[in-house]
Design a protein around this motif. Structure first.
Motif, PDB file in Angstrom:
ATOM      1  N   VAL A   1      49.127  16.050  63.466  1.00 16.38           N
ATOM      2  CA  VAL A   1      50.121  16.079  64.527  1.00 16.38           C
ATOM      3  C   VAL A   1      50.083  14.789  65.334  1.00 16.38           C
ATOM      4  O   VAL A   1      51.120  14.220  65.704  1.00 16.38           O
ATOM      5  CB  VAL A   1      49.899  17.304  65.439  1.00 16.38           C
ATOM      6  CG1 VAL A   1      50.758  17.202  66.699  1.00 16.38           C
ATOM      7  CG2 VAL A   1      50.229  18.582  64.698  1.00 16.38           C
TER       8      VAL A   1
ATOM      9  N   LEU B   1      53.161  12.377  65.730  1.00 17.70           N
ATOM     10  CA  LEU B   1      53.692  12.076  67.053  1.00 17.70           C
ATOM     11  C   LEU B   1      53.680  10.586  67.339  1.00 17.70           C
ATOM     12  O   LEU B   1      54.634  10.041  67.916  1.00 17.70           O
ATOM     13  CB  LEU B   1      52.865  12.824  68.116  1.00 17.70           C
ATOM     14  CG  LEU B   1      53.092  14.333  68.199  1.00 17.70           C
ATOM     15  CD1 LEU B   1      52.144  14.958  69.207  1.00 17.70           C
ATOM     16  CD2 LEU B   1      54.538  14.639  68.586  1.00 17.70           C
TER      17      LEU B   1
ATOM     18  N   GLY C   1      56.455   9.062  65.171  1.00 15.50           N
ATOM     19  CA  GLY C   1      57.757   9.462  65.695  1.00 15.50           C
ATOM     20  C   GLY C   1      58.055   8.825  67.036  1.00 15.50           C
ATOM     21  O   GLY C   1      59.197   8.412  67.304  1.00 15.50           O
ATOM     22  N   SER C   2      57.047   8.727  67.890  1.00 15.20           N
ATOM     23  CA  SER C   2      57.254   8.139  69.212  1.00 15.20           C
ATOM     24  C   SER C   2      57.572   6.655  69.106  1.00 15.20           C
ATOM     25  O   SER C   2      58.495   6.147  69.765  1.00 15.20           O
ATOM     26  CB  SER C   2      56.002   8.340  70.071  1.00 15.20           C
ATOM     27  OG  SER C   2      55.734   9.719  70.251  1.00 15.20           O
TER      28      SER C   2
END
Length: 947
Positions: A306, A310, A313-314
């Motif tokens: 995760v 994240l 993706g961020s």
């Protein structure tokens, strides 16, 4: 008694035995027959086509064997496992146990313990590769591999540098892509995609499926016991996920687009895959089978993934947000590379751009007639008959022939004029009885006797096809029986069953002796058991080319590649464009747009089916094809073909569709999408004789108009032309209307609106009742841009199409429309000029009828001091036509007098003749002289067409 009883048993069992033999024998016989038919076809192909048939098969097997080996050949000779043989053993034992899983020994479910002998394992790997050839056969890949082994440069040496592209921000110029991507395109389109697909298949089958079975098998075993287990091999599952992530990372190095986020996607996939590798190693050395992993272990693994997701993706979201506000800085460098790569894909650097200047001037009244006469060279070449009207006029020529139908209509050209050529196909009449259909299809309706009809696209006259095509019989074409059936006839036949009792004497097809002829067609066993049969197969040229040259596209964008008839003066050929389309999904910054090239032409003999190649391309695939087929091609267009060649419409329109976007090289303009073009709805390429600005003389051109995408006004942004005449063949030129121009160039919609608003046309339209507007084609006439629109009327229920009037509509718009109407393009242009300059035209004198024009011609010869005589008959030993012109209106008078002057100077004055012979044939009047040349009595004459 015992012997008797045994005989009874034998007698009772004999029928069952015969039945079993029949049950087995019928499929075996059918299989043997099928194999025989296939083997016969292969032998016939080898005999008829030779090396041309073998080459693509060889390339396919070469490419297929390499790819199948990569995908299927297992090199683990230590474990020697096989999913297929493990399943075969398991299923066979399950069938013997009547489906009872409990009856099977547990070791039958243990895939990990299954092992083949070294010999069986090796033979099985070879068998898999041979079997996989069917699915992995790749002709293009095999040809590229074969050429690479012979020294062809595929650009693969630069592939390592490709791995760095996602981690480098390119400079804001196209040089970067030209140096780092374009040289690799041969490998990225021909070699890399099949190899990546084969490796992916290997990972799926030999890694994924194998390990999934290893996971499932123990579970099945546990369910066969009293205490089923729910434990799973976590390490194996994690290893599979790691492989999937790393394979995703590998493919991200070969995307169709690279931007500022690609590097983070690659890093994220790599880091996630690395984590799963660590998890797999830890679980492998710990508990291999976990019933319920500790929550801490689950949180640790899930949390790591995760966090990676994240982070990636961020970063991607932040970068995209920044790029939305700073597009030039962030998107610019990548967009520039996209422009550079796609300009190469569509050869847009070869397109000339010319600023379009409007220089139309009002013509003084005293110069009007002289100005119009000075443009007669191009006005007489205006194409007034479109496809629909030409087809309607040619269709009645087919008459009531029940075995022919129209197949296609093409624009062709001869001697500086444009024609519509309608080709025909043979069909089976409905009146043929079902019992006779096989005989009629193969032995009677074998060809089209007179395969073409020709219509003058400028004036609408139907032309005698023999004037251009000496060979008109079509044995090899498209559609109808040519596509669906083969043709045949007995060798050394004395009588012919073909249409018109014609004896085919070409070299097409192949002689098939018995008993092969019986296998090829069982009917020959009964009808011609001892005769050799000449068979003409693959008569549809698309099927023929697909069999022998599967490298090219024969259907592009959902439509068949358009071919058209040409002739060398003796033989007739189909000129089929050779277009190759290659997938660019693995070419960075291609955006998925294909690599399409026009390689050249295949010239397919309509009578014999022979194929020759004219290769004109200079791209890497053309060079590859030249290397592989060096003995079968020419690289210079024959002189006779230069005068008939036509640039492929499909390829031209695709290049224009790419030009619509990638003509924009200014970064800010491209990103803002302010100057993209679009082809007006419903518009196709027009092939015409025209003289655009900068041309010294009229040429045969393809023309396609473009509008500004999204603009409220439907004006033209310019128009693209492509040359068809040598040496400008294939040269594309865009005439660009400046955005700041005060004069607008009307588009097709605006032109039709202008015509509809014209009061003279409104009156005429009422008289014509329901006319149809034809093509609106833009011409440059002198200094004027004019659309010519034929207005068709079809009296008599639409059986015969005629032109009611011709409209000349000014394209240069400054706030006022100008429309001229006339019976001819010249007359309409004259009226248009008069309206533009405010000139009051005097009412034209009424046209002379046929007899008046004939009398005028006679008087012209008499005024020269010549006597006219009308013979009842003439018996020259040879005859020569010295020319033919039309005299159907006053505008044609000068052309008729010019021909007469030339004839008198050459044949009358030179031989001191004072008497001219004249005779008429319907609406044709001939003038000739009899002279004796080297002992032969020769008739030399000219012909004037009066209607």
């Amino acid at each position: 008694m015992t012997a008797y009883a045994d005989e009874s048993v034998i007698e009772k069992r004999s029928p069952n035995r015969i039945a079993r033999l029949a049950i087995l024998g019928i499929p075996l016989a059918f299989f043997a027959w099928t194999i025989g038919v296939q083997a016969t076809n292969v032998w016939l192909n080898l005999s008829e086509f030779g090396e041309l048939f073998v080459k693509p098969i060889y390339f396919g097997f070469l490419g297929g064997s390499i790819l199948a080996t990569i995908a299927l050949f297992r090199i683990d000779f230590v474990s020697r496992r096989s999913i297929a043989w493990w399943l075969i053993r398991l299923v066979s034992r399950l069938l013997r146990s009547r489906g009872s899983i409990e009856a099977l020994p547990p070791e039958y479910f243990e895939f990990s313990n299954f092992k083949l002998s070294p010999v069986k394992f090796g033979l099985w790997q070879v068998t898999k590769v041979l079997f996989g050839l069917t699915f992995f056969m790749n002709v293009m890949f095999g040809m590229a591999v074969n050429a690479t082994m012979q020294g062809w440069n595929s650009g693969s040496g630069g592939l390592p540098s490709l791995l760095s592209l996602p981690f480098v921000t390119p400079p804001p110029n196209m040089v970067f892509a030209q140096a780092n991507v374009i040289p690799l395109i041969p490998s990225l389109t021909l070699l890399i995609p099949p190899i990546l697909a084969a490796i992916g298949m290997r990972l799926l089958l030999l890694v994924g499926v194998t390990n999934i079975i290893r996971i499932i098998a123990p579970t099945i075993i546990s369910y066969s016991t009293e205490q089923p287990s729910r434990r799973l091999p976590i390490a194996t599952i994690e290893a599979l996920i790691a492989i999937g992530l790393l394979w995703t990372m590998t493919n991200l190095f070969f995307p169709s687009y690279i931007d500022f986020n690609t590097r983070y996607l690659i890093i994220g996939s790599a880091v996630a895959g690395f984590f799963f590798i660590i998890f797999a190693v830890l679980d492998r050395h710990g508990r291999k089978l976990l019933l319920m992993p500790p929550k801490r272990s689950i949180y640790l693994r899930a949390g790591a993934i995760v966090i990676v997701a994240l982070l990636v993706g961020s970063v991607a979201a932040v970068n995209s947000s920044i790029a939305d506000a700073r597009k030039l800085e962030w998107l610019g460098p990548y967009t520039v590379q996209e422009i550079g790569v796609n300009r190469y894909l569509a050869e847009l650097d070869d397109v000339k751009e010319i600023r379009y200047n409007f220089s139309a001037l009002n013509i003084p009244p005293t110069q009007l007639d002289r100005y119009v006469s000075g443009q007669r060279e191009i006005l007489t070449k205006v194409r007034l008959w479109d496809w629909e009207a030409g087809f309607a006029k040619l269709k009645p020529e087919l008459g009531l022939i029940p075995y022919l139908d129209f197949q296609d209509s093409d624009v062709i050209r001869f001697n500086g004029s444009v024609y519509w050529s309608a080709s025909m196909r043979p069909i089976l009449p409905d009146s043929v009885r079902s019992d006779d259909r096989w005989y009629a299809s193969h032995l009677v309706y074998t060809h089209v006797p007179n395969g073409f009809l020709i219509l003058d696209a400028q004036v609408g006259d139907i032309i005698n096809t023999d004037k251009f095509f000496q060979q008109r019989r079509i044995y090899y074409g498209e559609g109808g029986l040519l596509r669906n059936t083969w043709a045949a006839y007995p060798v050394n036949r004395e009588n012919s069953d073909e249409l018109g009792e014609y004896f085919y004497d070409g070299k097409g097809g192949i002689a098939v002796p018995p008993p092969l002829s019986w296998i090829f067609e069982p009917n020959f066993l009964l009808s011609y058991p001892d005769r050799t049969i000449q068979t003409l197969r693959y008569r549809d040229v698309y099927d023929r080319m697909q069999l022998l040259f599967p490298y090219f596209e024969y259907s592009l964008f959902g439509e068949p590649i358009d071919m058209y008839p040409v002739t060398d003066g003796e033989n007739t050929y189909w000129a089929m464009p050779l277009i190759v389309a290659l997938d660019t999904r693995h070419v960075p910054w291609s955006g998925g747009n294909p690599f399409i090239r026009f390689v050249g032409y295949a010239l397919i003999d309509t009578y014999n089916g022979d194929t020759s190649f004219v290769i004109l391309g200079n791209d890497y695939f053309s060079e590859l094809f030249k290397m592989m087929y060096s003995d079968n091609i020419v690289t210079e267009m024959p002189e006779w073909f230069q005068a008939q060649a036509r640039y492929p419409e499909e390829f031209f329109e695709w290049r224009v569709s790419m030009y619509n976007f990638y003509h924009v090289t200014d970064l800010a303009t491209f990103i803002s999408a302010k100057e993209f073009y679009v082809v007006p709805e419903g518009l196709d390429t027009y092939y015409i004789i025209a003289k655009p600005p900068g041309f010294d003389k009229p040429e045969f051109l393809g023309l396609l108009s473009l509008e500004l995408r999204g603009a409220a006004g439907r004006n033209l942004a310019g128009y693209m032309i492509v040359g068809n005449d040598h040496p400008n063949f294939g040269q594309m030129t865009f005439y660009k209307v400046p955005l700041d121009s005060t004069t607008r160039l009307l588009g097709p919609t605006g032109v039709r609106e202008a015509l509809e608003r014209d009061p003279d046309f409104a009156t005429l339209r009422t008289l014509l009742r329901t006319p149809r507007l034809g093509d609106n084609i833009l011409y440059r006439i002198g200094d004027h841009d004019v659309y010519f629109i034929p207005v068709y009327t079809a009296p008599g229920g639409g059986v015969v199409t005629q032109i009611g009037t011709v409209a000349a509509v000014g394209a240069a718009f400054t706030g006022q429309y100008h429309v001229g109407l006339g019976n001819t393009a010249e007359e309409a242009f004259r009226v248009y000029l008069a309206k533009t300059g405010g000139i009051e035209l005097s009412k034209p004198e009424p046209e002379l009828d046929v007899e008046q024009r004939k009398s005028r011609l006679r008087k012209d010869f008499q005024d020269r001091g010549l006597t006219l005589a009308t013979p009842v008959s003439t018996f020259p030993e040879v005859s020569f036509s010295e020319g033919e012109v039309k005299y159907v209106s006053e505008a044609d008078w000068d052309n008729a007098r010019t021909l007469a002057d030339s004839f008198v100077d050459k044949w009358v004055k030179s031989y001191s003749i004072s008497r001219i012979l004249t005779w008429s044939e319907d609406s044709r009047v001939n003038f000739g002289v009899l002279v004796r040349v080297e002992g032969l009595l020769e008739l030399h004459y000219i012909t004037i067409l009066l209607s």
